[in-house]
Design a protein around this motif. Structure first.
Motif, PDB file in Angstrom:
ATOM      1  N   ILE A 146       6.779   0.695   1.811  1.00  0.00           N
ATOM      2  CA  ILE A 146       5.704   0.423   0.828  1.00  0.00           C
ATOM      3  C   ILE A 146       4.724   1.505   0.630  1.00  0.00           C
ATOM      4  CG2 ILE A 146       3.507  -1.142   0.212  1.00  0.00           C
ATOM      5  CD1 ILE A 146       5.192  -3.506   1.325  1.00  0.00           C
ATOM      6  N   HIS A 147       4.408   1.985   1.962  1.00  0.00           N
ATOM      7  CA  HIS A 147       3.601   3.153   2.011  1.00  0.00           C
ATOM      8  C   HIS A 147       4.079   4.434   1.395  1.00  0.00           C
ATOM      9  CE1 HIS A 147       0.591   6.033   3.991  1.00  0.00           C
ATOM     10  NE2 HIS A 147       1.802   6.583   4.450  1.00  0.00           N
ATOM     11  N   LYS A 148       5.197   4.795   1.727  1.00  0.00           N
ATOM     12  CA  LYS A 148       5.839   5.592   0.986  1.00  0.00           C
ATOM     13  C   LYS A 148       5.807   5.615  -0.339  1.00  0.00           C
ATOM     14  CE  LYS A 148       6.972   7.464   4.987  1.00  0.00           C
ATOM     15  NZ  LYS A 148       5.939   8.618   5.526  1.00  0.00           N
ATOM     16  N   MET A 149       6.294   4.232  -0.942  1.00  0.00           N
ATOM     17  CA  MET A 149       6.201   4.238  -2.348  1.00  0.00           C
ATOM     18  C   MET A 149       4.846   4.611  -2.801  1.00  0.00           C
ATOM     19  SD  MET A 149       7.395   1.077  -4.645  1.00  0.00           S
ATOM     20  CE  MET A 149       7.227   0.974  -6.659  1.00  0.00           C
ATOM     21  N   HIS A 150       3.674   4.135  -2.360  1.00  0.00           N
ATOM     22  CA  HIS A 150       2.463   4.521  -2.590  1.00  0.00           C
ATOM     23  C   HIS A 150       2.093   5.810  -2.659  1.00  0.00           C
ATOM     24  CE1 HIS A 150       0.724   0.005  -1.470  1.00  0.00           C
ATOM     25  NE2 HIS A 150       1.589   0.073  -2.454  1.00  0.00           N
ATOM     26  N   ALA A 151       2.660   6.470  -1.875  1.00  0.00           N
ATOM     27  CA  ALA A 151       2.478   8.003  -1.586  1.00  0.00           C
ATOM     28  C   ALA A 151       3.133   8.934  -2.545  1.00  0.00           C
ATOM     29  CB  ALA A 151       2.467   8.420  -0.263  1.00  0.00           C
ATOM     30  N   CYS A 177      10.934  -3.712  -2.142  1.00  0.00           N
ATOM     31  CA  CYS A 177       9.334  -3.712  -1.684  1.00  0.00           C
ATOM     32  C   CYS A 177       8.599  -3.459  -3.141  1.00  0.00           C
ATOM     33  CB  CYS A 177       9.113  -2.542  -0.829  1.00  0.00           C
ATOM     34  SG  CYS A 177       9.352  -0.875  -1.447  1.00  0.00           S
ATOM     35  N   VAL A 178       9.422  -3.651  -4.364  1.00  0.00           N
ATOM     36  CA  VAL A 178       8.580  -3.229  -5.456  1.00  0.00           C
ATOM     37  C   VAL A 178       7.389  -4.095  -5.980  1.00  0.00           C
ATOM     38  CG1 VAL A 178       8.989  -2.885  -7.898  1.00  0.00           C
ATOM     39  CG2 VAL A 178      10.608  -1.637  -6.544  1.00  0.00           C
ATOM     40  N   ARG A 179       7.985  -5.548  -5.764  1.00  0.00           N
ATOM     41  CA  ARG A 179       6.840  -6.509  -6.188  1.00  0.00           C
ATOM     42  C   ARG A 179       5.556  -6.555  -5.231  1.00  0.00           C
ATOM     43  NH1 ARG A 179       9.001 -10.382  -9.583  1.00  0.00           N
ATOM     44  NH2 ARG A 179      11.255 -10.380  -9.820  1.00  0.00           N
ATOM     45  N   GLY A 183       0.946  -4.226  -6.919  1.00  0.00           N
ATOM     46  CA  GLY A 183      -0.362  -4.319  -7.216  1.00  0.00           C
ATOM     47  C   GLY A 183      -1.203  -3.272  -6.950  1.00  0.00           C
ATOM     48  N   PHE A 184      -0.774  -2.427  -6.126  1.00  0.00           N
ATOM     49  CA  PHE A 184      -1.658  -1.008  -5.810  1.00  0.00           C
ATOM     50  C   PHE A 184      -1.677  -0.347  -7.152  1.00  0.00           C
ATOM     51  CE2 PHE A 184      -1.081   3.555  -4.863  1.00  0.00           C
ATOM     52  CZ  PHE A 184      -2.108   3.665  -4.202  1.00  0.00           C
ATOM     53  N   PHE A 185      -0.472   0.016  -7.582  1.00  0.00           N
ATOM     54  CA  PHE A 185      -0.557   0.772  -8.951  1.00  0.00           C
ATOM     55  C   PHE A 185      -1.209   0.063 -10.054  1.00  0.00           C
ATOM     56  CE2 PHE A 185       3.349   1.813  -6.427  1.00  0.00           C
ATOM     57  CZ  PHE A 185       2.968   3.393  -6.149  1.00  0.00           C
ATOM     58  N   MET A 186      -1.270  -1.268  -9.954  1.00  0.00           N
ATOM     59  CA  MET A 186      -1.875  -2.041 -11.302  1.00  0.00           C
ATOM     60  C   MET A 186      -3.674  -1.717 -11.049  1.00  0.00           C
ATOM     61  SD  MET A 186      -2.158  -5.970 -11.793  1.00  0.00           S
ATOM     62  CE  MET A 186      -3.211  -6.160 -10.087  1.00  0.00           C
ATOM     63  N   ARG A 187      -3.962  -1.788  -9.649  1.00  0.00           N
ATOM     64  CA  ARG A 187      -5.191  -1.567  -9.481  1.00  0.00           C
ATOM     65  C   ARG A 187      -5.952  -0.166  -9.577  1.00  0.00           C
ATOM     66  NH1 ARG A 187      -3.818  -5.113  -5.440  1.00  0.00           N
ATOM     67  NH2 ARG A 187      -3.514  -3.329  -3.835  1.00  0.00           N
ATOM     68  N   ILE A 196       7.511   1.626 -13.469  1.00  0.00           N
ATOM     69  CA  ILE A 196       7.981   2.359 -12.232  1.00  0.00           C
ATOM     70  C   ILE A 196       9.656   1.906 -12.171  1.00  0.00           C
ATOM     71  CG2 ILE A 196       8.212   2.605  -9.939  1.00  0.00           C
ATOM     72  CD1 ILE A 196       5.219   2.143  -9.684  1.00  0.00           C
ATOM     73  N   LEU A 197      10.325   2.846 -12.266  1.00  0.00           N
ATOM     74  CA  LEU A 197      12.038   2.500 -12.403  1.00  0.00           C
ATOM     75  C   LEU A 197      12.328   2.606 -10.831  1.00  0.00           C
ATOM     76  CD1 LEU A 197      12.995   4.344 -15.541  1.00  0.00           C
ATOM     77  CD2 LEU A 197      12.496   2.016 -15.297  1.00  0.00           C
ATOM     78  N   THR A 198      13.390   1.810 -10.550  1.00  0.00           N
ATOM     79  CA  THR A 198      14.028   1.961  -8.965  1.00  0.00           C
ATOM     80  C   THR A 198      15.444   1.140  -9.356  1.00  0.00           C
ATOM     81  OG1 THR A 198      13.520  -0.428  -8.105  1.00  0.00           O
ATOM     82  CG2 THR A 198      11.686   1.043  -7.843  1.00  0.00           C
ATOM     83  N   PRO A 199      16.417   1.598  -8.218  1.00  0.00           N
ATOM     84  CA  PRO A 199      17.899   1.106  -8.524  1.00  0.00           C
ATOM     85  C   PRO A 199      17.537  -0.741  -8.551  1.00  0.00           C
ATOM     86  CG  PRO A 199      17.626   2.967  -7.088  1.00  0.00           C
ATOM     87  CD  PRO A 199      16.127   2.379  -7.212  1.00  0.00           C
TER      88      PRO A 199
END
Length: 291
Positions: A146-151, A177-179, A183-187, A196-199
């Motif tokens: 999740i941290h890596k996705m945020h970054a 971990c997308v769900r 919320g981080f990206f929404m805020r 955000i697309l992921t496999p």
């Protein structure tokens, strides 16, 4: 009628369906269903099942063995009264993250720990318990993901079918971990329409709500634009070779993420240049000492 539990298949909505797992576990624990009697599946694994099947139907002996039950179906079973299992907020958070791990046995592991805690309440505080340590390991791995996705998510501008501005990013997580990360990206990008697309799955913010859909492909995301060139120029100008710590950088930015990071195309050259400059500085110092 008491349900026979030789083999129950619990059908969750998806590979990260913690809410469904929690709902099902509450009923199964109230019925004291042994972990070995359960098989946890999610919607993709049951996609070949006929929509007309009566998954809740018992056989002539009143058994539910072999039936695929959703959490909502389990809620219809009569449960004996009893004290519900209560966990600390930190333990619940660990379970939530662990259920997003990519390991196929994650739901079975989490339910087994809950069942054991119900049988022996002192286990809830045993930090050295084998099942709990594995749950913690999985939860930490998901937390890192999740941290890596945020970054490392990088949006690129595009247009939707109606011509409206839409920012699209491609990311490849290790776990489901997308769900949990959305919320981080929404805020952070509340006033921006983005995808955000992921496999595994995709998430779309339409300025009002998050919408989740099937996974996508890297080629569905747009290519570089002029703004990305500005970002690369800024990244290169702010790179400080004196503060470079390669091992620390690789821990924070593993190479597997580089292919989807625009700035990664500069990293090798910047690192090589920093090494060269450091070597020249050391050589100059050495010559100065012998002068």
């Amino acid at each position: 009628m008491q349900a026979q539990t030789d083999s129950l298949v619990i059908a969750l909505d998806g590979p990260d369906d913690f809410a469904g797992f929690r709902q099902a576990a509450r009923v199964l624990l109230a019925l004291s269903v042994d972990p070995q009697a359960l098989h946890w599946r999610w919607s993709d694994a049951l996609s070949d099942q006929s929509a007309g099947d009566d998954l809740f139907a018992a056989d002539a002996a009143g058994s539910l063995a072999g039936k695929a039950l959703t959490p909502d179906m389990l809620d219809q079973l009569p449960c004996p009264p009893g004290q519900p299992l209560r966990l600390k907020a930190a333990q619940l958070g660990m379970l939530r993250n662990a259920c997003c791990h990519s390991h196929p046995g994650r739901f079975a592991l989490c339910y087994r720990w809950l069942w054991r805690v119900q049988q022996w309440p002192n286990l809830a505080g045993d930090a050295l318990d084998g099942d709990w340590r594995e749950i913690e390991r999985m939860a930490r791995a998901v937390g890192r993901d999740i941290h890596k996705m945020h970054a490392f998510v990088r949006f690129r501008p595009s247009r939707d079918a109606q011509g409206r501005e839409l920012h699209i990013a491609w990311f490849e997580p290790n776990h489901f971990c997308v769900r949990e990360a959305a919320g981080f990206f929404m805020r952070r990008f509340t006033s921006m329409r983005w995808v955000i697309l992921t496999p595994q799955c995709s998430v779309h913010w339409d300025l009002e709500q998050l919408q989740f859909a099937a996974g996508g492909r890297a080629q569905d995301a747009p290519g570089p634009d002029a703004g990305e060139s500005l970002w690369l120029a800024y990244y290169q100008s702010t790179f400080n070779p004196a503060r470079l710590k390669e091992q620390a950088m690789l821990r924070e930015m593993p190479r597997r993420y580089w292919k989807n990071l625009p700035e990664a195309q500069l990293i090798s050259g910047l690192v090589a240049g920093a090494r060269s400059r450091t070597g020249h500085m050391l050589e100059a110092d050495a010559l100065g000492e012998h002068a």
